[in-house]
Design a protein around this motif. Sequence first.
Motif: not given
Lengths: 220, 78
Positions: B59-60, B52-53, B56-57, B9-10, B6, B12-14, B63-64
Amino acid sequence: MVIMEYEGRTERDAIKKASEDLGIESDKLKIEVISEKTKFFSFGNPVKIRVFLDDIEEEPSTRAESFLNGLFNTIGVDISMEIEEETNKLYVEIISDSAGLIIGKRGKTLEALQLLTNIVVNKNEKNWKKVVLDIENYRDRREHTLQELAYKIAAKVKKTQKSQLLEPMNPFERRVIHMALQNDPVVATKSEGNGNLKKVRVYLKRKSNHKRPAPAASGD
Amino acid sequence: MKEKEFLLYIIKALVDEPDEVEINVVEGEKSTIFELKVAQADIGKVIGKSGRIAKAIRTILNAAIARSGKRISLDILG
């Protein structure tokens, strides 16, 4: 890979159409002819070609959709999406049984997810497209809750004659509070603190301020 | 481990250089530490303005992983 089909009276005609439509020179197009003119006299049958585009830019909505799909897929959470696109905005409505998990405490997880989706969608793009994520009408419900909160706090300030400081909120949430109380004749609002999360203070307007315009709220 | 997938994935997208992304997972009894390495030029992309980023990472990721009841920490190695 994107495949587009074009038709023309002749093969050359079809290629010319494709080239003009895509803005790519005809000799750079990857083309396959799918229906050739079979007989000499078959003027009614147009020639159909297929154009293969591998490096075409993905649409923002496609990028948002595939990013979110892939993300939830890795942790085995089922979601589906409905996307509405406007000029500078992308509304993504997520539909899932795990809505509570995706929203998080006071919407924290949803906000974080929205920030990351914004970055991924707008990566290497010239025009910023704002992505708004919503789930089970959370934004509307949150707005309503905040309005109720604003009225309740305003009543308290009037009763106690003392100002009240709310919990830290993001710009969207603060805006709802400011808007809810902007026409209140007795109390005013202002943001305090630094950074993205500021606190809104609800305070009594001074009587002398009634004749003068109230000072502008700082920060927003 | 799906949380690692998870996170991978995040990240790599950034970033601009997804092949340079490395994640080490250090599993403790009560907490899980994710050690993240990215290309030098991509560090700013995973931290963001005033973190900030990165926030956010986290936080997510929290949650996961919430259902396991564990705490997580995300270390970005420069």
